[in-house]
Design an enzyme around this catalytic site. Sequence first.
Site, PDB file in Angstrom:
ATOM      1  N   LYS A 126       4.933  -0.623  -7.140  1.00  0.00           N
ATOM      2  CA  LYS A 126       3.532  -0.269  -7.381  1.00  0.00           C
ATOM      3  C   LYS A 126       3.351   1.118  -6.777  1.00  0.00           C
ATOM      4  O   LYS A 126       3.273   1.281  -5.553  1.00  0.00           O
ATOM      5  CB  LYS A 126       2.586  -1.287  -6.744  1.00  0.00           C
ATOM      6  CG  LYS A 126       1.139  -1.000  -7.071  1.00  0.00           C
ATOM      7  CD  LYS A 126       0.255  -2.167  -6.691  1.00  0.00           C
ATOM      8  CE  LYS A 126      -1.174  -1.995  -7.175  1.00  0.00           C
ATOM      9  NZ  LYS A 126      -1.842  -0.806  -6.676  1.00  0.00           N
ATOM     10  N   ARG A 147      -7.957   7.381 -15.205  1.00  0.00           N
ATOM     11  CA  ARG A 147      -8.421   6.038 -15.520  1.00  0.00           C
ATOM     12  C   ARG A 147      -9.950   5.960 -15.505  1.00  0.00           C
ATOM     13  O   ARG A 147     -10.541   5.199 -16.254  1.00  0.00           O
ATOM     14  CB  ARG A 147      -7.849   5.047 -14.506  1.00  0.00           C
ATOM     15  CG  ARG A 147      -8.388   3.669 -14.772  1.00  0.00           C
ATOM     16  CD  ARG A 147      -7.607   2.603 -14.082  1.00  0.00           C
ATOM     17  NE  ARG A 147      -7.967   2.473 -12.699  1.00  0.00           N
ATOM     18  CZ  ARG A 147      -7.745   1.376 -11.993  1.00  0.00           C
ATOM     19  NH1 ARG A 147      -7.127   0.356 -12.539  1.00  0.00           N
ATOM     20  NH2 ARG A 147      -8.100   1.315 -10.743  1.00  0.00           N
ATOM     21  N   CYS A 446       9.389  32.599  24.556  1.00  0.00           N
ATOM     22  CA  CYS A 446       8.664  31.612  25.359  1.00  0.00           C
ATOM     23  C   CYS A 446       9.494  30.345  25.532  1.00  0.00           C
ATOM     24  O   CYS A 446       9.465  29.712  26.566  1.00  0.00           O
ATOM     25  CB  CYS A 446       7.327  31.302  24.692  1.00  0.00           C
ATOM     26  SG  CYS A 446       6.445  29.953  25.462  1.00  0.00           S
TER      27      CYS A 446
HETATM   28  S1  IVH Z   1       0.463  -1.956 -14.684  1.00  0.00           S
HETATM   29  C1  IVH Z   1      -2.408  -3.745 -17.409  1.00  0.00           C
HETATM   30  N1  IVH Z   1       2.434  -1.064 -13.194  1.00  0.00           N
HETATM   31  O1  IVH Z   1      -1.959  -0.026  -9.846  1.00  0.00           O
HETATM   32  C2  IVH Z   1      -1.579  -3.429 -16.248  1.00  0.00           C
HETATM   33  N2  IVH Z   1       0.216  -0.485 -12.577  1.00  0.00           N
HETATM   34  O2  IVH Z   1      -4.034  -1.776  -8.814  1.00  0.00           O
HETATM   35  C3  IVH Z   1      -2.108  -2.320 -15.454  1.00  0.00           C
HETATM   36  N3  IVH Z   1       0.068   0.939 -10.601  1.00  0.00           N
HETATM   37  O3  IVH Z   1      -4.307   0.685 -12.309  1.00  0.00           O
HETATM   38  C4  IVH Z   1      -1.231  -1.559 -14.653  1.00  0.00           C
HETATM   39  N4  IVH Z   1       2.222   1.095 -10.247  1.00  0.00           N
HETATM   40  O4  IVH Z   1      -2.848   2.614 -11.375  1.00  0.00           O
HETATM   41  C5  IVH Z   1       1.100  -1.106 -13.375  1.00  0.00           C
HETATM   42  N5  IVH Z   1       4.275  -0.337 -11.992  1.00  0.00           N
HETATM   43  C6  IVH Z   1       2.947  -0.372 -12.174  1.00  0.00           C
HETATM   44  C7  IVH Z   1       2.059   0.309 -11.319  1.00  0.00           C
HETATM   45  C8  IVH Z   1       0.689   0.213 -11.549  1.00  0.00           C
HETATM   46  C9  IVH Z   1       1.029   1.464  -9.836  1.00  0.00           C
HETATM   47  C10 IVH Z   1      -1.374   1.126 -10.397  1.00  0.00           C
HETATM   48  C11 IVH Z   1      -2.157   1.434 -11.638  1.00  0.00           C
HETATM   49  C12 IVH Z   1      -3.123   0.305 -11.746  1.00  0.00           C
HETATM   50  C13 IVH Z   1      -3.257  -0.097 -10.315  1.00  0.00           C
HETATM   51  C14 IVH Z   1      -3.811  -1.492 -10.152  1.00  0.00           C
END
Ligand code: IVH
Length: 709
Positions: A126, A147, A446
Amino acid sequence: MVDGRMVSMTNSAVVLADAASYAAAVEEASAAAAAYYAGGESTLDDDAYDRLVRGIAVYEEEHPQDVLAASPTGKVAGGAAGGDVPHTVPMLSLDNVFSAEQFATWTASLERRIGRPVAAWSVEPKLDGLAVAARYRSGRLERLITRGDGTAGEDVSHAVGTVVGLPEQLGEPVTIEVRGEILMTNEQFEQANTVRTEHGGDPFANPRNGAAGTLRAKDRPYTVEMTFFAYGALPLPESGELTGTLAELPHSEVLRYVAGLGVHTAAETDVAPRTVTTVEQVQSRVEEIAALRASLPFGIDGIVIKADLAADQREAGSGTRAPRWAIAYKLPAVEKVTRLLGVEWNVGRTGIIAPRAVLEPVEIDGSTVSYATLHNPADITRRDLRLGDRVMVYKAGDIIPRIEAPVAHLRTGDEQPIVFPETCPQCGSEIDTSEQRWRCVRGRDCRLVASISYAAGRDQLDIEGLGATRVVQLVDAGLVTDFADLFTLEREQLLGLERMGETSTDNLLAAIETARTRPLSRVFCALGVRGTGRSMSRRIARYFASMDRIRAADVDTLQQVDGIGKEKAAGVVAELVELAPLIEKLVAARVTMVEPGATPPPEPGEEGTDAAAAVAEGETAAERPLDGMTVVVTGAMTGALEKLSRNQMNELIERAGGKSSSSVSKRTTLLVAGEKAGSKRTKAEDLGVRIAAPDEFAELIAEFLPSEV
Ligand code: IVH
């Protein structure tokens, strides 16, 4: 609402007793979410925010009639401001789990919903940045949209061109929307802050704010780089037959497809998406990613687990806020609130006086943080930091912990101003305050002992027997005023010092003699030019091959060296002017000023005579065993390589024509794997990278091995 007790709690939800505290919590969470999505200063750390939202959700479950419209639980992006470009399909958020049990409960409910086990899971990082949609029409990047509130976002197409991994032209002329995360890698973050402070701006508090601020900024007099990672793709109205294909492809194939078009994904990283079939395999990959987090060159705040097959996703469907087929497995926050207890003023090797925050120790991502960087005095003033303040501290991977902001609403009135030094805290001389970074007017002098000890250190001139105590003796006796003086020390002078017998004197003189023959890369590193450590010094030395050429280089020429931007180049040029007397003393002392094996770039009308001079005996500029290769070293070295430090191994690789790197990727040509080689070996095996044992490697580059080994 957020008090000392709450921020020190972990993982439990905030308990909301009545409608008034529920309303206050919703207000607080919305303000924090709005600040988060706008990249502004956060008022809550991630853990505190999550606990607050969980408390809100619990309250809403018990009092469904009282749910407020502004509640972060029902919103797509929890209070973020929308933009004016509608999304074709909403950009959803993700629900969170925080433990293996919660994850197991979630999978069970998903499988109940679709009436069968999920066929395969994709487990991926993530990424901790900002979600964007990149619209490609006939292969050309047409629009970049944030977004926003999930329904509509802002057009940030002006950022195209500064985002690594988001090509302006795809490999095929397809019409497609690629979605993913824009972030700053740790290196890009440090670089951005250097450039920003040099332009008189405030440093970014963390890479996420850096990416948010940079994405929106339109008319900056400088550019900073960011990186894009794709995590999905969908068709656009004119996508044609791709529409059907994308709808049926498993998620893992979609990622492979966009990577094939030339868009960056996490595939090349240590935390590349993996497809697995059981919940146990998911959990073990989650643990692997969590363990790798600190060593990653970019920030992640969790792991995303997605049902891989299109059919599973379709049947699970989506809620208004998040899909039901994916979940974020959150990792502990890398931002925490703690108290600022004091400020220390330390004088660095180059005379820079740097403030450092002393913190009430706080545990962040598995390590205890007691200090944080404070940049410079102007920064303290700008942020109005005071002693006793509660401050938000950010620490991730190898980033030095930093204070983001004082949490102003937690002030009690007892906070005290931070006192700036009036004279150099090291030597009492005056302070040059003309630049943002204060400096002792004596500069390097220094911290003479520190500069000389650094120059004599293992990765620079490697003078055995010259520890800090000896250096203090030499400085106190007036025998050295810089490290060039070491090369003109006489036997009698050394014998006259306390605890210097004949043997230690002769050993030290022999070690200094050897130091005279160290390659230019080591000598250059010994100068301690700001911003040029071991690996940068090697790159500079190999590029120019001689000190004369380095000194003759202007800002533009220096930028030809890999990893040197305009600002760093200007800094190096200025410092070399300051260091000219020292360099001349070193030349007079016959210290080596060329890099063996390096060929300088030919200059117009030049026949390359210097190049010939720079090529040491036994090494030719042409045909070296590692020419064109990228080599990674891992595990403990044995045999002929046993005594070599990692720095020496990297030097060896570069002398033999290769490029040294610390992480394995598709671009790696050779992995030298010693004893106890771990994940890098596994990764090299997965990628089919050639692997050599230390002995095999030693044989390959035998002619380049240092003679003392
Ligand atoms: S999938 C419909 N995959 O996390 C699925 N999101 O807290 C939506 N994000 O809005 C997102 N890494 O900005 C997805 N490997 C990943 C991600 C990811 C970071 C972020 C993204 C999303 C947010 C949600």
